[in-house]
Design a protein around this motif. Structure first.
Motif, short mmCIF file in Angstrom:
data_model
loop_
_atom_site.label_atom_id
_atom_site.label_comp_id
_atom_site.label_asym_id
_atom_site.label_seq_id
_atom_site.Cartn_x
_atom_site.Cartn_y
_atom_site.Cartn_z
N ASP A 177 7.93 -5.33 -2.84
CA ASP A 177 8.39 -3.96 -2.45
C ASP A 177 9.62 -3.85 -2.24
O ASP A 177 10.33 -2.98 -2.78
N HIS A 203 3.80 -9.25 -1.87
CA HIS A 203 3.49 -8.17 -1.40
C HIS A 203 4.63 -7.16 -0.95
O HIS A 203 5.38 -6.71 -1.94
N THR A 204 5.11 -7.26 0.24
CA THR A 204 6.09 -6.70 0.81
C THR A 204 7.46 -7.22 0.45
O THR A 204 8.49 -6.51 0.37
N ASN A 205 7.42 -8.32 -0.02
CA ASN A 205 8.68 -9.06 -0.56
C ASN A 205 8.70 -8.62 -1.93
O ASN A 205 10.08 -8.65 -2.20
N HIS A 217 -1.47 -7.50 -3.66
CA HIS A 217 -2.34 -7.31 -2.35
C HIS A 217 -2.71 -8.56 -2.04
O HIS A 217 -3.27 -9.31 -2.70
N ALA A 249 9.20 -10.78 3.04
CA ALA A 249 8.15 -10.18 3.51
C ALA A 249 8.07 -9.63 5.00
O ALA A 249 8.80 -10.22 6.02
N GLU A 250 7.30 -8.58 5.18
CA GLU A 250 7.15 -8.12 6.55
C GLU A 250 6.38 -9.37 7.34
O GLU A 250 5.70 -10.04 6.89
N CYS A 293 7.66 5.86 -3.85
CA CYS A 293 7.50 4.47 -2.93
C CYS A 293 6.08 4.05 -3.45
O CYS A 293 5.25 4.72 -3.53
N ASP A 332 2.63 -9.60 7.27
CA ASP A 332 2.34 -10.03 5.72
C ASP A 332 2.10 -11.22 5.52
O ASP A 332 2.25 -12.01 6.27
N VAL A 334 12.95 -0.67 0.78
CA VAL A 334 11.63 0.19 0.64
C VAL A 334 12.07 1.42 -0.27
O VAL A 334 12.95 2.08 0.08
#
Length: 283
Positions: free
Chosen positions: A110, A106-108, A72, A26-27, A192, A30, A146
């Motif tokens: 993505d 989430h971003t993980n 989210h 993840a970011e 995306c 995040d 991404v």
């Protein structure tokens, strides 16, 4: 004779999800993983949602879910109170009272392979998938990153691709809109899931013919097209991420004897879209 498999606990489901979507992917900004819930509680039914909002909480309680898997984060930004007179506080209190756990990927999810953008690409029938922006750091390697780039089964005009996307993606009031020459021939497409205007330059560098994402804004798109960037398609944020729920739900069912329900509640905030009947000329 082998007996029925044991019903997993919250901890066991979370460990499995963390194995597939490591939190280290993840970011830094995040907030992913287990948000609330008793680790030792049994999980017999899971609800997969894009957003943990009052409507999807209602659905979780109505079907008797023990765990919500959301894309989210509910608590992305720091809060100083979870009092029940606040929007997020009410959700947290309801879930705790009902003994429903909440987990976020989430971003993980993505950047994962397969991940959110793979499911989106599959809706368009894209083949030969590769990352739009390859992952770096802990998530690097094995096709992670991404977005995705892929090839259409056959060339389509931008107008036809837009119609295809509107037909294949979950229906929303926003629908799908496109920017560029409607007759432009599209062979390669970048996608995306979610907001994607920060990757417009990456789509240009990749040499794709079109780029589909959500939450595109006027000035970035105008400047992108003026610089001879690929055509762009803008869909509702929820619609671009909803396809991932089917994929993660199928995987969860394969891991343990749980019932997994995918929420089709449209949680996109836009609820009305009226196209102009005619163009007016103003002095």
């Amino acid at each position: 004779m082998t007996g029925p498999a044991a019903v997993p606990t919250v901890r066991q489901v979370v460990d499995a999800l963390d194995g597939r979507y490591p939190r280290s992917w993840a970011e830094s900004w995040d907030r992913v993983g287990l948000v609330l819930g008793e680790p030792d509680h049994a999980v017999s039914r899971i609800l997969c949602v894009v957003d943990c909002v009052p409507e999807t909480v209602d659905q979780a309680l109505a079907i008797g879910a023990d765990l919500i898997v959301a894309h989210h984060p509910l608590l992305l930004k720091p809060v100083s109170s979870l009092a029940p007179d606040t929007f997020k506080g009410r959700i947290v209190h309801r879930l705790i009272r009902a003994e429903v756990a909440l987990y976020t990927a989430h971003t993980n999810a993505d950047v994962a392979n397969p991940g959110v953008s793979d499911a989106l690409a599959a809706r368009l029938g894209l083949t030969g998938l590769r990352p739009l922006v390859p992952a770096e750091g802990a998530a690097a390697g094995e096709g992670r990153g991404v977005g995705r780039i892929g090839d259409l089964p056959e060339p389509l005009t931008l107008a036809a691709l837009t119609a295809l996307a509107a037909d294949r993606l979950p229906a929303t009031a926003a629908g799908v809109r496109a920017a560029g020459d409607p007759e432009r021939v599209i062979r390669t497409v970048a996608v995306c899931g979610g907001a994607g205007d920060s990757f417009l330059a990456d789509a240009t560098r990749a040499g794709v013919d079109a780029y589909l994402c959500a939450d595109l804004r006027h000035h970035p798109v105008s400047e992108h097209l003026a610089d001879d960037g690929p055509a762009v398609l803008d869909a509702a944020h929820w619609a671009t991420e909803r396809p991932w729920l089917d994929e993660v739900a199928s995987w969860l069912r394969s891991q343990s004897p749980v019932e997994v329900v995918v929420s089709d509640l449209d949680t996109d905030p836009w609820t009305v879209h009226v196209a102009s009947a005619s163009k007016e000329t103003h002095p």
